[in-house]
Design a protein around this motif. Structure first.
Motif, mmCIF file in Angstrom:
data_model
loop_
_atom_site.group_PDB
_atom_site.id
_atom_site.type_symbol
_atom_site.label_atom_id
_atom_site.label_comp_id
_atom_site.label_asym_id
_atom_site.label_seq_id
_atom_site.Cartn_x
_atom_site.Cartn_y
_atom_site.Cartn_z
ATOM 1 N N LEU A 73 19.899 63.554 59.805
ATOM 2 C CA LEU A 73 19.875 62.283 58.918
ATOM 3 C C LEU A 73 20.944 62.568 57.912
ATOM 4 N N ASN A 74 21.758 61.633 57.763
ATOM 5 C CA ASN A 74 22.546 61.596 56.533
ATOM 6 C C ASN A 74 22.528 60.300 55.418
ATOM 7 N N LEU A 75 23.250 60.371 54.543
ATOM 8 C CA LEU A 75 22.769 59.362 53.506
ATOM 9 C C LEU A 75 23.019 57.955 54.090
ATOM 10 N N GLU A 76 23.762 57.610 54.994
ATOM 11 C CA GLU A 76 23.837 56.186 55.569
ATOM 12 C C GLU A 76 22.710 55.811 56.422
ATOM 13 N N MET A 77 22.213 56.840 57.135
ATOM 14 C CA MET A 77 20.915 56.463 57.618
ATOM 15 C C MET A 77 19.799 56.286 56.928
ATOM 16 N N ILE A 78 19.642 57.189 55.753
ATOM 17 C CA ILE A 78 18.528 56.939 54.956
ATOM 18 C C ILE A 78 18.542 55.398 54.116
ATOM 19 N N ARG A 79 19.765 55.066 54.026
ATOM 20 C CA ARG A 79 20.061 53.651 53.403
ATOM 21 C C ARG A 79 19.670 52.739 54.238
ATOM 22 N N ARG A 80 19.913 52.833 55.677
ATOM 23 C CA ARG A 80 19.982 51.810 56.660
ATOM 24 C C ARG A 80 18.388 51.483 56.949
ATOM 25 N N VAL A 81 17.607 52.513 56.979
ATOM 26 C CA VAL A 81 16.142 52.486 56.968
ATOM 27 C C VAL A 81 15.517 51.547 55.890
ATOM 28 N N ALA A 82 16.180 52.197 54.533
ATOM 29 C CA ALA A 82 15.564 51.582 53.318
ATOM 30 C C ALA A 82 15.970 50.089 53.315
ATOM 31 N N GLU A 83 16.962 49.787 53.764
ATOM 32 C CA GLU A 83 17.407 48.229 53.724
ATOM 33 C C GLU A 83 16.626 47.439 54.755
ATOM 34 N N ALA A 84 16.369 48.120 55.791
ATOM 35 C CA ALA A 84 15.632 47.359 56.865
ATOM 36 C C ALA A 84 14.211 47.251 56.398
ATOM 37 N N LEU A 85 13.571 48.201 55.847
ATOM 38 C CA LEU A 85 12.194 48.127 55.315
ATOM 39 C C LEU A 85 12.032 46.975 54.163
#
Length: 356
Positions: A30-42
Motif C-alpha cells: 500500500l501507498n498513499l494513493e491506494m489508501i485515497r482511492r479506496v476511501a474515495e470509492a467507499l
C-alpha cells in the motif's frame, strides 16, 4: 498491472462495488494513493442505491496485500524524517476505522498473503473470507516496528494469549487460526473463491456464503494453548522468554528463538500496546494509540535498520539499537505512548461513527 492502470481498480458489478488492489508486482503493498482511492470509492458507494455491498480483492496470484510499502517508509525516514509516512498512517488508520463502521456489507477476500496493512483493509470488514492459501500476519516486530492498522485491537481480543504470541513472534497463520483469532469469519476453498466473488454480484453475502462456504481447516494454535496462555500471560518480555524456554515444549522453545531475533524495543512496546489495547473501549481508541507508537518509531533507529535487513539488503541480520531487552528502559517504552509531535488523530474522541 500496466503502467497506465491505477494501483486500485474500482468498478460497479451488479449489486456490488468491487475494489481490486492492483500492484501485483509488489504484492499489492500500500501507498498513499491506494489508501485515497479506496476511501474515495467507499465515499462514492455509501449512498449509491445501486451498490448493496463492497468486495475487496487483490490482483495477482500471491495474495491480497503484503502491507504498507515499507521500502518507501524507509526512504522517507532517511530522506526527510518520516513526515510523509506519518501522513500515510493518519489516512490509513482513518480508513481502517471507516471500514469497521461502513454501513454496507464489506466483503474481504483474504486469499494468499494478508499482512500488516492488508489486515487493516480486510480484518475490520463485516464479512471476512479466508482460503486454505491464506497467510495472515502482523509481522511488524521483524522490522523494528509495532503492530498497527488496528492490529493491537484485534490481537488483544484473540482467545487467551494467542494474540500476544502472534504479535511478538510475527508469525503467520492459516485459515483455521485466522478464524480462531477473530481475524476472519468464513472459509471458502481457493478453487471456489472466484465463483463466490462472482455470485456476490447477484446475491447477498449471506446467500453466497450458504452456497460456497465450507467448514474451516483445523486451528493449529488451539492445540498449543496449554503452553501459549501461561507463557504469554506475563507482562514482561523477558519473563515470557523465560517461561517459553522452560516450558519443556519444542514449539515454545522455537517461539522463544523467533522472539529473540526481533527488535528489543519493538517487543517491549508491542507488549505494552497489547496490554493497553485490552483496556480500551473501541477500535478508534486503539488506532489513536497506534498512531502514537508508529510516529514514535520514526525516530528510532530500528525501523530503518529492520527494513534494510529484511527488504533492502536482505541479509536478515539486523543490528538493533539497543541490542538487548535490558537496555530498553521504561522511559523509551513510555515515549511511544506520548502524544505525536504533529498532534494525535483523535479518532476515539469522534465516537463509533467516525468516518461515516
Amino acid at each position: 498491472m500496466s503502467e497506465t492502470e491505477p494501483p486500485v481498480l474500482a468498478r460497479k458489478d451488479g449489486r456490488v462495488g468491487r475494489l481490486l488492489l492492483n500492484r501485483p508486482h509488489a504484492l499489492n503493498s500500500l501507498n498513499l494513493e491506494m489508501i485515497r482511492r479506496v476511501a474515495e470509492a467507499l465515499d462514492a458507494w455509501e449512498h449509491d442505491p445501486e451498490v448493496a455491498a463492497v468486495v475487496l480483492g487483490g490482483a495477482g496470484e500471491r495474495g491480497l496485500c503484503a502491507g504498507a510499502d515499507i521500502r518507501a517508509i524507509h526512504d522517507d525516514v532517511r530522506r526527510g524524517g518520516g513526515a510523509d509516512s506519518a501522513r500515510f498512517w493518519a489516512e490509513e488508520y482513518r480508513l481502517n476505522a471507516r471500514i469497521a463502521r461502513y454501513p454496507k456489507p464489506y466483503v474481504a477476500l483474504m486469499d494468499g498473503v494478508v499482512m500488516g496493512g492488508g489486515v487493516g483493509l480486510s480484518a475490520h470488514g463485516g464479512v471476512r473470507v479466508v482460503t486454505e492459501r491464506a497467510k495472515v500476519a502482523m509481522p511488524e516486530t521483524t522490522i523494528g516496528f509495532v503492530p498497527d492498522v488496528g492490529g493491537t485491537w484485534l490481537l488483544s481480543r484473540a482467545p487467551g494469549e494467542v494474540g500476544t504470541h502472534l504479535a511478538l513472534t510475527a508469525g503467520a497463520v492459516g485459515a483455521g487460526d485466522a478464524l480462531l483469532c477473530g481475524l476472519a469469519d468464513h472459509f471458502v476453498p481457493a478453487d471456489r473463491l472466484a465463483s463466490f466473488a462472482t455470485a456476490l454480484a447477484r446475491a447477498t453475502p449471506g446467500q453466497a456464503l450458504e452456497e460456497f462456504a465450507e467448514p474451516a481447516p483445523e486451528a493449529a494454535l488451539a492445540a498449543h494453548r496449554a503452553w501459549i496462555d501461561p507463557c504469554y500471560r506475563a507482562d514482561d518480555v523477558a519473563e515470557i522468554l523465560h517461561r517459553l524456554r522452560g516450558s519443556g515444549t519444542t514449539a515454545a522453545k522455537e517461539a522463544a528463538v523467533a522472539i529473540e531475533g526481533k527488535s528489543p524495543t519493538s517487543l517491549k512496546v508491542t507488549l505494552a500496546a497489547l496490554r493497553r489495547a485490552r483496556a480500551l473501549s473501541s477500535l478508534e481508541e486503539a488506532l489513536d494509540q497506534e498512531y502514537r507508537t508508529s510516529v514514535a518509531a520514526l525516530s528510532s533507529p530500528d525501523l530503518t535498520e529492520g527494513v534494510r535487513a529484511q527488504i533492502i539488503d536482505k541479509d536478515r541480520r539486523p543490528r538493533w539499537s539497543p541490542g538487548t531487552l535490558d537496555e530498553v528502559g521504561e522511559a523509551e517504552v513510555a515515549r511511544h505512548f506520548a502524544a505525536a509531535p504533529g498532534g494525535d488523530l483523535g479518532l476515539g474522541a469522534s465516537g463509533p461513527g467516525v468516518g461515516n
